[in-house]
Design a protein around this motif. Structure first.
Motif, PDB file in Angstrom:
ATOM      1  N   GLU A   1       0.851  -1.195   0.000  1.00 16.38           N
ATOM      2  CA  GLU A   1       0.000   0.000   0.000  1.00 16.38           C
ATOM      3  C   GLU A   1       0.889   1.248   0.000  1.00 16.38           C
ATOM      4  O   GLU A   1       1.829   1.350   0.792  1.00 16.38           O
ATOM      5  CB  GLU A   1      -0.913  -0.053   1.244  1.00 16.38           C
ATOM      6  CG  GLU A   1      -1.625   1.224   1.610  1.00 16.38           C
ATOM      7  CD  GLU A   1      -0.751   2.153   2.429  1.00 16.38           C
ATOM      8  OE1 GLU A   1      -0.643   3.323   2.030  1.00 16.38           O
ATOM      9  OE2 GLU A   1      -0.150   1.706   3.435  1.00 16.38           O
TER      10      GLU A   1
ATOM     11  N   VAL B   1      -0.624   4.707  -0.471  1.00 22.33           N
ATOM     12  CA  VAL B   1      -1.584   5.811  -0.641  1.00 22.33           C
ATOM     13  C   VAL B   1      -1.129   6.979   0.246  1.00 22.33           C
ATOM     14  O   VAL B   1      -0.206   6.810   1.044  1.00 22.33           O
ATOM     15  CB  VAL B   1      -3.042   5.348  -0.304  1.00 22.33           C
ATOM     16  CG1 VAL B   1      -3.458   4.173  -1.181  1.00 22.33           C
ATOM     17  CG2 VAL B   1      -3.212   5.003   1.177  1.00 22.33           C
TER      18      VAL B   1
ATOM     19  N   GLU C   1      -0.465   9.808   3.147  1.00 24.09           N
ATOM     20  CA  GLU C   1      -0.185   9.568   4.570  1.00 24.09           C
ATOM     21  C   GLU C   1      -1.337   9.982   5.497  1.00 24.09           C
ATOM     22  O   GLU C   1      -1.174  10.838   6.370  1.00 24.09           O
ATOM     23  CB  GLU C   1       1.094  10.320   4.962  1.00 24.09           C
ATOM     24  CG  GLU C   1       2.357   9.698   4.405  1.00 24.09           C
ATOM     25  CD  GLU C   1       2.666   8.332   5.003  1.00 24.09           C
ATOM     26  OE1 GLU C   1       2.504   7.335   4.269  1.00 24.09           O
ATOM     27  OE2 GLU C   1       3.053   8.269   6.176  1.00 24.09           O
TER      28      GLU C   1
ATOM     29  N   ILE D   1      -3.965   8.255   8.107  1.00 25.46           N
ATOM     30  CA  ILE D   1      -4.143   6.974   8.804  1.00 25.46           C
ATOM     31  C   ILE D   1      -5.504   6.333   8.486  1.00 25.46           C
ATOM     32  O   ILE D   1      -5.578   5.123   8.259  1.00 25.46           O
ATOM     33  CB  ILE D   1      -3.903   7.121  10.334  1.00 25.46           C
ATOM     34  CG1 ILE D   1      -3.858   5.761  11.036  1.00 25.46           C
ATOM     35  CG2 ILE D   1      -4.921   8.019  10.996  1.00 25.46           C
ATOM     36  CD1 ILE D   1      -2.553   5.084  10.995  1.00 25.46           C
TER      37      ILE D   1
ATOM     38  N   LYS E   1      -5.408   4.747   5.069  1.00 22.26           N
ATOM     39  CA  LYS E   1      -4.612   3.515   5.056  1.00 22.26           C
ATOM     40  C   LYS E   1      -5.394   2.377   5.720  1.00 22.26           C
ATOM     41  O   LYS E   1      -5.412   1.246   5.215  1.00 22.26           O
ATOM     42  CB  LYS E   1      -3.264   3.738   5.737  1.00 22.26           C
ATOM     43  CG  LYS E   1      -2.344   4.604   4.853  1.00 22.26           C
ATOM     44  CD  LYS E   1      -0.954   4.730   5.401  1.00 22.26           C
ATOM     45  CE  LYS E   1      -0.109   5.703   4.594  1.00 22.26           C
ATOM     46  NZ  LYS E   1       0.474   5.165   3.367  1.00 22.26           N
ATOM     47  N   LYS E   2      -6.067   2.694   6.814  1.00 18.51           N
ATOM     48  CA  LYS E   2      -6.847   1.647   7.484  1.00 18.51           C
ATOM     49  C   LYS E   2      -7.947   1.122   6.558  1.00 18.51           C
ATOM     50  O   LYS E   2      -8.179  -0.076   6.496  1.00 18.51           O
ATOM     51  CB  LYS E   2      -7.470   2.208   8.759  1.00 18.51           C
ATOM     52  CG  LYS E   2      -6.502   2.382   9.913  1.00 18.51           C
ATOM     53  CD  LYS E   2      -7.313   2.887  11.082  1.00 18.51           C
ATOM     54  CE  LYS E   2      -6.541   3.205  12.296  1.00 18.51           C
ATOM     55  NZ  LYS E   2      -7.356   3.853  13.333  1.00 18.51           N
TER      56      LYS E   2
ATOM     57  N   VAL F   1      -7.930   1.053   3.358  1.00 15.93           N
ATOM     58  CA  VAL F   1      -7.304   0.232   2.308  1.00 15.93           C
ATOM     59  C   VAL F   1      -7.027  -1.171   2.856  1.00 15.93           C
ATOM     60  O   VAL F   1      -7.321  -2.184   2.208  1.00 15.93           O
ATOM     61  CB  VAL F   1      -6.000   0.890   1.797  1.00 15.93           C
ATOM     62  CG1 VAL F   1      -5.154  -0.103   1.022  1.00 15.93           C
ATOM     63  CG2 VAL F   1      -6.313   2.102   0.935  1.00 15.93           C
ATOM     64  N   PHE F   2      -6.491  -1.256   4.048  1.00 19.79           N
ATOM     65  CA  PHE F   2      -6.170  -2.575   4.610  1.00 19.79           C
ATOM     66  C   PHE F   2      -7.421  -3.403   4.876  1.00 19.79           C
ATOM     67  O   PHE F   2      -7.416  -4.619   4.652  1.00 19.79           O
ATOM     68  CB  PHE F   2      -5.277  -2.451   5.867  1.00 19.79           C
ATOM     69  CG  PHE F   2      -3.836  -2.397   5.481  1.00 19.79           C
ATOM     70  CD1 PHE F   2      -3.262  -1.214   5.054  1.00 19.79           C
ATOM     71  CD2 PHE F   2      -3.053  -3.548   5.451  1.00 19.79           C
ATOM     72  CE1 PHE F   2      -1.941  -1.165   4.626  1.00 19.79           C
ATOM     73  CE2 PHE F   2      -1.737  -3.510   5.034  1.00 19.79           C
ATOM     74  CZ  PHE F   2      -1.180  -2.321   4.623  1.00 19.79           C
TER      75      PHE F   2
ATOM     76  N   THR G   1       2.707  -1.911   4.215  1.00 23.42           N
ATOM     77  CA  THR G   1       2.422  -0.488   4.028  1.00 23.42           C
ATOM     78  C   THR G   1       3.732   0.261   3.828  1.00 23.42           C
ATOM     79  O   THR G   1       4.720  -0.017   4.506  1.00 23.42           O
ATOM     80  CB  THR G   1       1.639   0.128   5.211  1.00 23.42           C
ATOM     81  OG1 THR G   1       1.640   1.559   5.069  1.00 23.42           O
ATOM     82  CG2 THR G   1       2.230  -0.239   6.572  1.00 23.42           C
TER      83      THR G   1
ATOM     84  N   THR H   1       4.038   3.335   4.515  1.00 22.59           N
ATOM     85  CA  THR H   1       3.953   4.585   5.281  1.00 22.59           C
ATOM     86  C   THR H   1       5.335   5.085   5.692  1.00 22.59           C
ATOM     87  O   THR H   1       6.227   4.295   5.998  1.00 22.59           O
ATOM     88  CB  THR H   1       3.067   4.434   6.543  1.00 22.59           C
ATOM     89  OG1 THR H   1       3.083   5.673   7.251  1.00 22.59           O
ATOM     90  CG2 THR H   1       3.555   3.340   7.472  1.00 22.59           C
TER      91      THR H   1
ATOM     92  N   ILE I   1      -2.330   0.399  11.932  1.00 22.87           N
ATOM     93  CA  ILE I   1      -2.844  -0.016  10.616  1.00 22.87           C
ATOM     94  C   ILE I   1      -3.188  -1.509  10.656  1.00 22.87           C
ATOM     95  O   ILE I   1      -4.255  -1.928  10.226  1.00 22.87           O
ATOM     96  CB  ILE I   1      -1.813   0.293   9.500  1.00 22.87           C
ATOM     97  CG1 ILE I   1      -1.623   1.813   9.372  1.00 22.87           C
ATOM     98  CG2 ILE I   1      -2.229  -0.318   8.163  1.00 22.87           C
ATOM     99  CD1 ILE I   1      -0.443   2.251   8.516  1.00 22.87           C
TER     100      ILE I   1
ATOM    101  N   HIS J   1       9.128   0.374   3.927  1.00 22.50           N
ATOM    102  CA  HIS J   1       9.253   1.795   3.593  1.00 22.50           C
ATOM    103  C   HIS J   1      10.368   1.996   2.566  1.00 22.50           C
ATOM    104  O   HIS J   1      11.537   1.751   2.865  1.00 22.50           O
ATOM    105  CB  HIS J   1       9.541   2.560   4.905  1.00 22.50           C
ATOM    106  CG  HIS J   1       9.655   4.033   4.735  1.00 22.50           C
ATOM    107  ND1 HIS J   1      10.359   4.830   5.602  1.00 22.50           N
ATOM    108  CD2 HIS J   1       9.152   4.875   3.790  1.00 22.50           C
ATOM    109  CE1 HIS J   1      10.279   6.088   5.213  1.00 22.50           C
ATOM    110  NE2 HIS J   1       9.563   6.134   4.115  1.00 22.50           N
TER     111      HIS J   1
END
Ligand code: CAA
Length: 308
Positions: free
Chosen positions: A106, A108, A110, A112, A115-116, A118-119, A134, A136, A144, A158
């Motif tokens: 993922e 996308v 920054e 939160i 991102k959550k 998406v997960f 992720t 992030t 996440i 990362h």
């Protein structure tokens, strides 16, 4: 240092691949498209997703552009580019970028909550054995992972901008991650030609915390009139041998991205000294986000870096 990175690019990248062969990349911005690119180059089948057609198109173009320049610079061949191209497909359906994948990364913005969500979504479609990562830059991996039923296979991977040229992969473990997930992430990084470090799930990890503080301080110094932007950058390039000054780097990464990381650090550590400087806030508020919008700390509209 940068010159070492570049000479190893394409030449020494390991070719013995781990079990991973199908990868979904969620988000086609600078990071997502860079990640998709390097996965395609090692022979993995990549499906790159973005909710916005325009972003998908832009991400795809940036990959093609990098490869075209690589051919022009004699770094690769048209044959390689043709075969890498076949490894990439694009989709605006998140289910297509998740079903049947061995690894989903993922990348996308920054935020939160984004991102959550998406997960939550990718977990519905991903095969049981898939590693969910992720990219992030500094948000809590544990938070996440907590929205999934299987936090043990959620991990931080990362990457750094520009992804094809930067040799580091920062792997972030959290309290519920499995050892298998950590070791698979490491192997994936090696297969992609990156040097992996493993860090614990602290805000900003080992990289962004230092990077954004340096950038924010450079902006404070610019606002105070210590020196011009280019002299501050030259100070760090020549005085400290940084490949790029902190101000031009902030423009490259995106001022909105840097601002968001600083705010997340200030919130997470409850320490106001991490808050973005007013000049950074003002630039973001006026839409001057750096290279990607043409203007940031510098004016990039002519193609070159010009002091504002
Ligand atoms: N295809 C193939 N090779 C290419 C290429 C292409 N399209 N474009 C560049 N290269 C190669 C070049 O040929 C060159 O290789 P050689 O040295 O073997 O000739 C090498 O890559 C470097 O290219 P350039 O000479 O054009 O550029 P440079 O020397 O100025 O380096 C840089 C560019 C790697 C970006 C360097 O400036 C650098 O390292 N900058 C710092 C970047 C950085 O700090 N990134 C981290 C940002 S923070 C982040 O990303 C985290 C986050 O979460 C937000």
């Amino acid at each position: 240092m940068a010159e070492k990175v570049s000479t190893s690019y394409f030449l020494k990248r390991p070719r013995d691949l781990v079990e991973i062969s199908r990868v979904g990349v969620i988000g086609a911005g600078a990071m997502g498209s860079g990640i998709a690119q390097i996965c395609a180059e090692v022979g993995w089948k990549v499906t790159m997703y973005d909710a916005f057609q325009e972003s998908l198109k832009k991400g795809d173009e940036s990959i093609r552009d990098f490869w075209k320049k690589g051919v022009e610079r004699g770094k690769t061949t048209i044959e390689n580019v043709e075969s890498w191209s076949e490894n990439i497909s694009l989709t605006s359906e998140i289910s297509i970028a998740s079903r049947g994948m061995d690894l989903i990364i993922e990348a996308v913005p920054e935020k939160i909550e984004l991102k959550k969500s998406v997960f939550r979504e990718i977990e519905v479609f991903a095969p049981e054995g898939a590693l969910l990562a992720t990219n992030t830059s500094g948000l809590s991996i544990s938070e996440i992972a907590s929205v999934t039923e299987t936090p043990e296979r959620v991990i931080g991977m990362h990457f750094f901008n520009p992804v094809p040229l930067m040799p580091l992969l920062e792997i972030i473990r959290h309290e519920n991650v499995s050892e298998e997930a950590v070791s698979l992430a490491k192997k994936a990084g090696e297969s992609l030609g990156k040097t992996a470090i493993v860090v614990n799930d602290f805000p900003g990890f080992a990289t962004s915390r230092l990077g954004v503080v340096l950038g924010n301080e450079a902006i404070r110094m610019l606002a105070e009139g210590v020196a011009s932007a280019s002299d501050i950058d030259t100070a760090m390039r020549l005085g400290y041998r940084h490949p790029m000054g902190p101000l031009e780097l902030s423009d490259l990464v995106g001022l909105d991205v840097r601002r968001d990381i600083l705010n997340s650090l200030a919130d997470a550590f409850q320490d106001e000294s991490y808050r973005p400087h007013q000049m950074l806030e003002s630039l973001v508020a006026s839409g001057d986000l750096g290279k990607k919008t043409g203007k940031g700390i510098y004016d990039w509209t002519s193609g070159d870096k010009v002091e504002r």
